[in-house]
Design an enzyme around this catalytic site. Sequence first.
Site, PDB file in Angstrom:
ATOM      1  CG  ASP A   1       3.760   5.794   9.084  1.00 55.75           C
ATOM      2  OD1 ASP A   1       3.448   5.773   7.874  1.00 55.75           O
ATOM      3  OD2 ASP A   1       4.557   4.970   9.578  1.00 55.75           O
TER       4      ASP A   1
ATOM      5  CD  GLU B   1       5.854   1.588   5.069  1.00 54.18           C
ATOM      6  OE1 GLU B   1       6.361   0.504   4.730  1.00 54.18           O
ATOM      7  OE2 GLU B   1       6.544   2.557   5.427  1.00 54.18           O
TER       8      GLU B   1
HETATM    9 ZN   LIG Z   1      10.268   4.865   4.959  1.00 52.04          ZN
HETATM   10 ZN   LIG Z   2       7.896   5.236   3.051  1.00 47.04          ZN
END
Ligand SMILES: [Zn+2]
Ligand SMILES: [Zn+2]
Length: 398
Positions: free
Chosen positions: A79, A137
């Site tokens: 991401d 994440e």
């Molecule tokens: Zn980051």
């Molecule tokens: Zn990262």
Amino acid sequence: MTTTQDRVESLRGQLVAWRRHLHMNPEVGFHEHDTADFVEAELRKMPGLTVSRPTATSVLAVLKGGKPGRTLLLRADIDALPVEEENTFEFRSQRPGAMHACGHDGHTAILLGVARLLSENPGEVPGEVRMIFQHAEEIGPGGAEELVMETGLMDGVDVVTGLHLNSQLPAGMVVVKPGAFMAAPDTVHITVKGKGGHGAHPEQTVDPIAVGAQVVTNLQHVVSRHVAALDALVVSITYFQSGTTHNVIPDTAVLMGTVRTFDPELRRRAPELIERVVRGVTEAHGASYDFGYEFGYRPLINTDWVAAQLREIALETVGPEHFQEAQPTMGGEDFSAYLEKAPGAYFNVGSGSDEADSRWPHHHPRFTIDEASLETGVRMLHAAALRLTGEPGGQSGS
Ligand SMILES: [Zn+2]
Ligand SMILES: [Zn+2]
């Protein structure tokens, strides 16, 4: 005979092409549809992999090796961040308001490279390698938690590893450590409730800005006076919002911040330590408060034997001159969710250099990586795939 070194070098152009395509097309957490489609399409070109989509925006590739051994999970996060890119190179973000400002484009390219190498030579792999291209994440509650809790990803996994590029380390440097590596990132929300009025008559009001400022100052004493010097705790108030204009004292002030710890017991105590300060300060000034606390990702604690294996792999792969023991960092990582289910270790690969102008901090609008670090990442994870899937101890046959 072609060595792994040669095979990785022949991948160089491809790694850079993957990374630049991803860099130009960033998508933030839970929206990685084009990214996942791209990753899936590339993986489907590689023979011998079983490719699936555990969630809408994550991709899993499984390679069953030619010999008995462990099941290893390799993880890359895919991401981007809601950052407006300020780089001017040709492959800068083409999507307004989104940018690969943490290096996850590099992580994705690295794991694609590892998948390619493994798929070219499945007979050399013991056991099974699962390669997860993980979404979200950067956004709590995190893609890792979803994959662990709601898919069978971790069923039968014996060991897990993954890496993060690190712009604050020289390109090609590998660092790993046993034990506590990254902190738990928790969040505090405080609303100071006063009584508004005319800016010229503060004596008729309870000024939430003045009280909020006292709260911020006093919270620093939680760190300096209530926690032992060696127990790491960071409290940073990062948001302070109040008021509408110059001559009105407002009713409330809203504060938010981040609280970072490694130690589970200190982590458990932190909300009470912080709320006690908020209560004391607001009461002393005749104000009141609302208090909220959210636990984020768990602290990331590396398993000793896996960290030791990665250290050996680094010494063999990049050499002692490119290896260091890692320093613990107060940053958080949802890789910790996998470590709840299986032993494993997370490590860093340096991506900073002056030539690539890639020493900007992570999440900065000028962030980029030295693309030479992609090869280092592939060599490390490829060697880890061969070693960690071996019989316990990884020394079978010797
Ligand atoms: Zn980051
Ligand atoms: Zn990262």
